[in-house]
Design a protein around this motif. Structure first.
Motif, PDB file in Angstrom:
ATOM      1  N   HIS A 120      -0.300 -12.277 -17.510  1.00 26.50           N
ATOM      2  CA  HIS A 120      -0.555 -10.843 -17.420  1.00 26.50           C
ATOM      3  C   HIS A 120       0.700 -10.097 -16.948  1.00 26.50           C
ATOM      4  O   HIS A 120       1.016  -9.030 -17.458  1.00 26.50           O
ATOM      5  N   PHE A 121       1.409 -10.673 -15.983  1.00 29.20           N
ATOM      6  CA  PHE A 121       2.483  -9.963 -15.304  1.00 29.20           C
ATOM      7  C   PHE A 121       3.851 -10.595 -15.510  1.00 29.20           C
ATOM      8  O   PHE A 121       3.969 -11.805 -15.666  1.00 29.20           O
ATOM      9  N   ASP A 122       4.877  -9.753 -15.425  1.00 35.38           N
ATOM     10  CA  ASP A 122       6.274 -10.177 -15.455  1.00 35.38           C
ATOM     11  C   ASP A 122       6.529 -11.062 -14.229  1.00 35.38           C
ATOM     12  O   ASP A 122       6.360 -10.609 -13.092  1.00 35.38           O
ATOM     13  N   PRO A 123       6.899 -12.332 -14.421  1.00 31.75           N
ATOM     14  CA  PRO A 123       7.068 -13.251 -13.285  1.00 31.75           C
ATOM     15  C   PRO A 123       8.093 -12.779 -12.256  1.00 31.75           C
ATOM     16  O   PRO A 123       7.862 -12.940 -11.050  1.00 31.75           O
ATOM     17  N   GLN A 124       9.199 -12.211 -12.695  1.00 27.98           N
ATOM     18  CA  GLN A 124      10.216 -11.738 -11.749  1.00 27.98           C
ATOM     19  C   GLN A 124       9.686 -10.590 -10.900  1.00 27.98           C
ATOM     20  O   GLN A 124       9.967 -10.499  -9.713  1.00 27.98           O
ATOM     21  N   LEU A 125       8.903  -9.703 -11.518  1.00 30.18           N
ATOM     22  CA  LEU A 125       8.369  -8.567 -10.780  1.00 30.18           C
ATOM     23  C   LEU A 125       7.282  -8.999  -9.792  1.00 30.18           C
ATOM     24  O   LEU A 125       7.169  -8.408  -8.717  1.00 30.18           O
ATOM     25  N   VAL A 126       6.490 -10.005 -10.150  1.00 27.93           N
ATOM     26  CA  VAL A 126       5.494 -10.521  -9.201  1.00 27.93           C
ATOM     27  C   VAL A 126       6.205 -11.041  -7.956  1.00 27.93           C
ATOM     28  O   VAL A 126       5.804 -10.753  -6.818  1.00 27.93           O
ATOM     29  N   GLU A 127       7.272 -11.787  -8.168  1.00 22.35           N
ATOM     30  CA  GLU A 127       8.051 -12.331  -7.048  1.00 22.35           C
ATOM     31  C   GLU A 127       8.593 -11.208  -6.164  1.00 22.35           C
ATOM     32  O   GLU A 127       8.498 -11.266  -4.935  1.00 22.35           O
ATOM     33  N   LEU A 128       9.145 -10.182  -6.781  1.00 22.38           N
ATOM     34  CA  LEU A 128       9.682  -9.043  -6.029  1.00 22.38           C
ATOM     35  C   LEU A 128       8.570  -8.292  -5.292  1.00 22.38           C
ATOM     36  O   LEU A 128       8.750  -7.866  -4.150  1.00 22.38           O
ATOM     37  N   PHE A 129       7.423  -8.134  -5.935  1.00 24.39           N
ATOM     38  CA  PHE A 129       6.278  -7.465  -5.315  1.00 24.39           C
ATOM     39  C   PHE A 129       5.869  -8.204  -4.042  1.00 24.39           C
ATOM     40  O   PHE A 129       5.680  -7.587  -2.987  1.00 24.39           O
ATOM     41  N   ILE A 130       5.747  -9.508  -4.141  1.00 25.05           N
ATOM     42  CA  ILE A 130       5.328 -10.312  -2.991  1.00 25.05           C
ATOM     43  C   ILE A 130       6.378 -10.241  -1.880  1.00 25.05           C
ATOM     44  O   ILE A 130       6.027 -10.153  -0.696  1.00 25.05           O
ATOM     45  N   GLN A 131       7.649 -10.232  -2.241  1.00 23.41           N
ATOM     46  CA  GLN A 131       8.710 -10.100  -1.231  1.00 23.41           C
ATOM     47  C   GLN A 131       8.593  -8.777  -0.469  1.00 23.41           C
ATOM     48  O   GLN A 131       8.939  -8.697   0.705  1.00 23.41           O
ATOM     49  N   GLN A 132       8.104  -7.755  -1.138  1.00 28.93           N
ATOM     50  CA  GLN A 132       7.988  -6.424  -0.533  1.00 28.93           C
ATOM     51  C   GLN A 132       6.594  -6.144   0.026  1.00 28.93           C
ATOM     52  O   GLN A 132       6.299  -5.009   0.407  1.00 28.93           O
ATOM     53  N   LEU A 133       5.748  -7.161   0.101  1.00 28.69           N
ATOM     54  CA  LEU A 133       4.353  -6.961   0.490  1.00 28.69           C
ATOM     55  C   LEU A 133       4.181  -6.224   1.820  1.00 28.69           C
ATOM     56  O   LEU A 133       3.328  -5.325   1.894  1.00 28.69           O
ATOM     57  N   PRO A 134       4.925  -6.528   2.882  1.00 30.69           N
ATOM     58  CA  PRO A 134       4.728  -5.764   4.127  1.00 30.69           C
ATOM     59  C   PRO A 134       4.907  -4.251   3.929  1.00 30.69           C
ATOM     60  O   PRO A 134       4.092  -3.456   4.414  1.00 30.69           O
ATOM     61  N   ALA A 135       5.934  -3.850   3.207  1.00 30.89           N
ATOM     62  CA  ALA A 135       6.158  -2.426   2.947  1.00 30.89           C
ATOM     63  C   ALA A 135       5.052  -1.852   2.067  1.00 30.89           C
ATOM     64  O   ALA A 135       4.604  -0.717   2.266  1.00 30.89           O
ATOM     65  N   ILE A 136       4.594  -2.632   1.093  1.00 32.59           N
ATOM     66  CA  ILE A 136       3.523  -2.185   0.195  1.00 32.59           C
ATOM     67  C   ILE A 136       2.238  -1.966   0.984  1.00 32.59           C
ATOM     68  O   ILE A 136       1.540  -0.957   0.793  1.00 32.59           O
ATOM     69  N   LEU A 137       1.919  -2.875   1.883  1.00 38.55           N
ATOM     70  CA  LEU A 137       0.696  -2.735   2.690  1.00 38.55           C
ATOM     71  C   LEU A 137       0.780  -1.528   3.618  1.00 38.55           C
ATOM     72  O   LEU A 137      -0.232  -0.848   3.855  1.00 38.55           O
ATOM     73  N   GLU A 138       1.961  -1.249   4.108  1.00 37.47           N
ATOM     74  CA  GLU A 138       2.156  -0.063   4.946  1.00 37.47           C
ATOM     75  C   GLU A 138       1.878   1.211   4.131  1.00 37.47           C
ATOM     76  O   GLU A 138       1.200   2.126   4.597  1.00 37.47           O
ATOM     77  N   ILE A 139       2.394   1.259   2.924  1.00 36.13           N
ATOM     78  CA  ILE A 139       2.163   2.408   2.042  1.00 36.13           C
ATOM     79  C   ILE A 139       0.685   2.508   1.689  1.00 36.13           C
ATOM     80  O   ILE A 139       0.101   3.592   1.713  1.00 36.13           O
ATOM     81  N   LYS A 140       0.075   1.376   1.383  1.00 39.11           N
ATOM     82  CA  LYS A 140      -1.358   1.359   1.030  1.00 39.11           C
ATOM     83  C   LYS A 140      -2.194   1.922   2.167  1.00 39.11           C
ATOM     84  O   LYS A 140      -3.112   2.714   1.943  1.00 39.11           O
ATOM     85  N   GLU A 141      -1.873   1.535   3.385  1.00 36.91           N
ATOM     86  CA  GLU A 141      -2.624   2.027   4.543  1.00 36.91           C
ATOM     87  C   GLU A 141      -2.395   3.531   4.750  1.00 36.91           C
ATOM     88  O   GLU A 141      -3.330   4.276   5.007  1.00 36.91           O
ATOM     89  N   ARG A 142      -1.150   3.957   4.618  1.00 33.30           N
ATOM     90  CA  ARG A 142      -0.827   5.381   4.813  1.00 33.30           C
ATOM     91  C   ARG A 142      -1.541   6.266   3.799  1.00 33.30           C
ATOM     92  O   ARG A 142      -1.946   7.383   4.120  1.00 33.30           O
ATOM     93  N   TRP A 143      -1.706   5.788   2.574  1.00 33.21           N
ATOM     94  CA  TRP A 143      -2.294   6.603   1.514  1.00 33.21           C
ATOM     95  C   TRP A 143      -3.706   6.155   1.130  1.00 33.21           C
ATOM     96  O   TRP A 143      -4.181   6.448   0.036  1.00 33.21           O
ATOM     97  N   ALA A 144      -4.381   5.468   2.046  1.00 30.20           N
ATOM     98  CA  ALA A 144      -5.735   4.956   1.769  1.00 30.20           C
ATOM     99  C   ALA A 144      -6.677   6.103   1.399  1.00 30.20           C
ATOM    100  O   ALA A 144      -6.641   7.182   1.980  1.00 30.20           O
ATOM    101  N   GLU A 145      -7.521   5.811   0.409  1.00 31.26           N
ATOM    102  CA  GLU A 145      -8.537   6.792   0.008  1.00 31.26           C
ATOM    103  C   GLU A 145      -9.578   6.888   1.113  1.00 31.26           C
ATOM    104  O   GLU A 145     -10.002   5.898   1.686  1.00 31.26           O
ATOM    105  N   GLN A 146      -9.973   8.105   1.415  1.00 38.29           N
ATOM    106  CA  GLN A 146     -11.013   8.313   2.423  1.00 38.29           C
ATOM    107  C   GLN A 146     -12.369   8.324   1.720  1.00 38.29           C
ATOM    108  O   GLN A 146     -12.572   9.010   0.731  1.00 38.29           O
ATOM    109  N   ALA A 147     -13.299   7.523   2.261  1.00 38.54           N
ATOM    110  CA  ALA A 147     -14.626   7.403   1.629  1.00 38.54           C
ATOM    111  C   ALA A 147     -15.460   8.640   1.857  1.00 38.54           C
ATOM    112  O   ALA A 147     -15.273   9.406   2.706  1.00 38.54           O
TER     113      ALA A 147
END
Length: 147
Positions: A120-147
């Motif tokens: 499904h996904f570009d293997p190099q980009l998956v690797e880069l995504f996982i390397q950046q996971l802490p920053a991604i989770l921070e962004i996800k939390e900051r922009w979380a949808e409010q129920a």
């Protein structure tokens, strides 16, 4: 440009978008139209933000192995921005509550990205995504949808 990737869903009936169960074959055919509807809404642009948004809208459901839609593109024939948003979109969808499912754990979502790397996904980009996971989770939390 990435937040506009699903703008075409405004052209999909609510009965399909909000269905609590799995979509049947006919409903999936309707849902798949959102990429082309989105590209039409954004329109043709020679360059810039809207050109990038249109490319993302049209290509974020293409798959590395060519089994995606709407054009069955594969590998690097898929625009880079579409390959990036495909990973982010799936990760966000999996780790968020939806009308038809509970949120997955981050660990389970990462495992799926790794399993689908090269399919499904570009293997190099998956690797880069996982390397950046802490920053991604921070962004996800900051922009979380409010129920």
């Amino acid at each position: 440009a990435a937040p506009m990737h699903d703008v075409g869903k405004i052209g999909i009936p609510d009965a399909v978008l909000r269905k609590p169960g799995k979509l049947d074959e006919q409903e999936w055919a309707v849902m798949r139209q959102h990429v082309e509807i989105g590209a039409q809404i954004i329109g043709e642009h020679a360059s810039g933000l809207l050109r990038t948004a249109q490319r993302i809208a049209l290509s974020h459901h293409e798959k590395w192995d060519g089994s995606g839609y709407p054009n069955g593109l594969s590998g690097e024939d898929i625009p880079l921005e579409g390959r990036i948003v495909a990973i982010a979109d799936v990760f966000d969808a999996l780790t968020s509550v939806r009308p038809y499912k509970a949120a997955w754990s981050v660990e389970d979502a990462v495992r799926l990205l790794q399993e689908e790397s090269g399919r499904h996904f570009d293997p190099q980009l998956v690797e880069l995504f996982i390397q950046q996971l802490p920053a991604i989770l921070e962004i996800k939390e900051r922009w979380a949808e409010q129920a």
